[in-house]
Scaffold this active site. Structure first.
Site, PDB file in Angstrom:
ATOM      1  N   PHE A 256       0.817  -1.224   0.000  1.00 18.49           N
ATOM      2  CA  PHE A 256       0.000   0.000   0.000  1.00 18.49           C
ATOM      3  C   PHE A 256       0.843   1.263   0.000  1.00 18.49           C
ATOM      4  CE2 PHE A 256      -0.373   2.711   3.755  1.00 18.49           C
ATOM      5  CZ  PHE A 256       0.426   2.054   4.663  1.00 18.49           C
ATOM      6  N   LYS A 257       2.118   1.141   0.350  1.00 23.18           N
ATOM      7  CA  LYS A 257       2.982   2.325   0.359  1.00 23.18           C
ATOM      8  C   LYS A 257       3.029   2.991  -1.026  1.00 23.18           C
ATOM      9  CE  LYS A 257       4.766   1.495   4.593  1.00 23.18           C
ATOM     10  NZ  LYS A 257       4.125   0.250   5.033  1.00 23.18           N
ATOM     11  N   ASP A 258       2.807   2.209  -2.082  1.00 21.81           N
ATOM     12  CA  ASP A 258       2.797   2.780  -3.433  1.00 21.81           C
ATOM     13  C   ASP A 258       1.712   3.839  -3.605  1.00 21.81           C
ATOM     14  OD1 ASP A 258       4.855   1.156  -4.487  1.00 21.81           O
ATOM     15  OD2 ASP A 258       3.445  -0.474  -4.873  1.00 21.81           O
TER      16      ASP A 258
ATOM     17  N   LEU B 215       3.584   6.796  -2.210  1.00 21.23           N
ATOM     18  CA  LEU B 215       4.953   7.043  -2.680  1.00 21.23           C
ATOM     19  C   LEU B 215       5.052   7.164  -4.192  1.00 21.23           C
ATOM     20  CD1 LEU B 215       6.869   5.049  -0.011  1.00 21.23           C
ATOM     21  CD2 LEU B 215       7.210   7.449  -0.593  1.00 21.23           C
TER      22      LEU B 215
END
Ligand SMILES: *Cc1c(COP(=O)(O)O)cnc(C)c1O
Length: 496
Positions: free
Chosen positions: A112-114, A117
């Site tokens: 989920f960091k995408d 980011l």
């Protein structure tokens, strides 16, 4: 009216613009930037339900990043949420066993960091331009596994930036490590440290608040910023997918306009769930914010007792991205429940630094009634993956399984059966070994990529590109340093 940002520790409440807060990452006094007020959604939910992910993201971002023009924001959004994602929906919902899994793992590094980011580098470069910054921006990042790769993928090759990522050498999954150490791009540097995530994060925070270091960098044409979830430029894009999820349920007539839903978030640094809290405060009809922890259950204890106490054994679990004892973003919540009081917050954070713990007042605790804390043991996490797979054929990763189990606990305890969205934070392919081992112990001795193919077969899902890419990729980063040598390593990389 513009929204500005103040540090959670600044007694003078000095305001900065969104672009300045994004560039700085962390405030000079070590506090985190928070909005001076939380804006209300100004488009009807029924209208948002007709929009694409990109359009919903715009409607959220424009309210928080008020010093960006419409053109600047749409540019950033269109560059972020494009064909890097393997589905046009960007964040699809999958229904399984009584809950909606919000799949936040369709971006380039399959976690989920995408979601944040992939846009942060564009927000940052735009911010630099707006503020006439001539220095190159050096991103320093501590990672528990997923932020690192997502930040590397976002910043690799972005002109005017360099990125250094620190990860705990023995605290990430084999696939997470391989993803990072094979990262291409001259402006990237990946460093293993002989310590855990909290030590990596503390080391990075120290560099951010070192005035001497700041001057030295400035002399060489550099300045630091942060891609960790302490950066408001990461938090704001995360609010968008909660609004998106709600409006998809509305579009599919699973709920009616205004119906309350619950949200369950597997939590580490408290960024993702804080974004849900802001979404709720913007007027999105969310009832309970269910905070799910693994055996590092410092947040569960906090919600039970009002005491935050990091003095405990640090556990390495199969949900390593949640192996955290200092949840940085909780500071923002503490500031808000103290009535936006920097003095109260600064005292509690000083206590955390010196004694490793703090206790909030009864009055502050009363403001936490929309939160429900739960945690799972390693066995329960594995059992949850197995049960869901056997019942529905749907395979979830270990972090998502922590959330799914805590949701079951919540339902058993309260009988609340409101429609519920579970934040699905990683693809099972990112944690193949643990996921396959949970489904059947016979897989325990197989090699990682054999398991990847097996998982694809069992779940009837194609192996994601992010995994295909690293099958044969070369290791390009093999630096490992002591915790005390993090700063010298940064200077060495920058040639200072
Ligand atoms: C980072 C991460 C988490 C924790 O998110 P926070 O915002 O730090 O609470 C959970 N699951 C996965 C897969 C992650 O990468």
């Amino acid at each position: 009216m513009g929204i500005n940002y103040v540090s959670t520790r600044d007694l003078n409440k000095t305001e900065v613009k969104a672009s300045e807060a994004i560039l700085k990452g962390l405030a000079d006094d070590g506090g985190l930037f928070v909005p001076t007020s939380v804006p209300k959604l100004d488009v009807a939910l029924t209208d948002l339900a007709k929009m694409s992910y990109q359009q919903v993201a715009y409607e959220v971002l424009k309210l928080f990043l008020t010093d960006f023009t419409r053109e600047e924001l749409t540019n950033c959004i269109n560059r972020a949420y494009d064909s890097k994602f393997d589905t046009e929906e960007i964040a699809p919902l999958t229904y399984a066993d009584g809950a909606y899994f919000l799949e936040l793992f369709h971006g380039s590094t399959i976690a989920f960091k995408d979601m944040a980011l992939s846009i942060l580098p564009h927000l940052m470069i735009t911010s630099a331009r707006k503020n006439n910054i001539k220095n190159d921006i050096v991103i320093l990042t501590a990672t528990s596994g997923d932020t690192g790769k997502a930040a590397l993928a976002g910043f690799a090759g972005v002109e005017g930036t360099k990125i250094v990522v620190f990860y705990p050498k023995n605290g990430v999954s084999a696939i997470q490590e391989k993803q990072m150490v094979t990262q291409k791009g001259d402006n990237t540097h990946v460093v293993g440290i002989k310590g855990n995530f909290d030590q990596a994060q503390t080391g990075v925070k120290q560099m951010f608040s070192d005035k001497g270091l700041e001057a030295k960098l400035d002399g060489a044409g550099y300045q630091f910023s942060s891609a960790n979830s302490i950066n408001i430029g990461r938090l704001v894009p995360q609010i968008a997918y909660y609004v998106f999820a709600y409006t998809r349920l509305l579009a599919e007539e699973k709920i009616a306009d205004g119906d309350l839903i619950n949200v369950v978030v597997p939590t580490g640094n408290f960024g993702n769930i804080l974004a849900a809290y802001y979404a709720k405060n913007m007027g999105l009809p969310i009832d309970k914010l269910i905070c799910a922890s693994n055996e590092n259950k410092v947040l569960y204890d906090f919600f039970m007792t009002g005491e935050y106490d990091r003095n405990r054994e640090f556990m390495l679990t199969n949900s390593p991205s949640m192996d955290i004892l200092i949840s940085s973003n909780l500071e923002r919540l503490i500031y808000h429940i103290a009535g936006n009081d920097p003095a109260v917050n600064a005292d509690l954070m000083a206590s955390l630094r010196t004694t490793g713990k703090y206790q909030i007042t009864k009055e502050m605790k009363d403001h936490l009634d929309s939160f429900f804390g739960g945690y799972t043991t390693e066995d329960e996490t594995a059992q949850t993956i197995k049960n869901l797979y056997e019942k529905t054929g749907y395979i979830i990763d270990t972090h998502t399984a922590v959330a799914a189990h805590v949701y079951n606990q919540y339902k058993d305890k309260t009988g609340d059966d409101k429609p519920t969205v579970i934040a699905s934070t990683a693809s099972p392919f990112k944690f193949t070994r643990a996921v396959m081992g949970a489904i059947d112990p016979v897989y325990e001795n197989e090699e990682d990529f054999v398991l990847v193919d097996k998982l694809s077969e069992l779940g009837s899902v194609k192996v994601p590109n992010a995994i295909e890419e690293i099958r044969s990729a070369k290791v390009l980063h093999d630096t490992v340093v002591e915790v005390d040598d993090m700063c010298p390593e940064v200077l060495r990389f920058l040639g200072i």
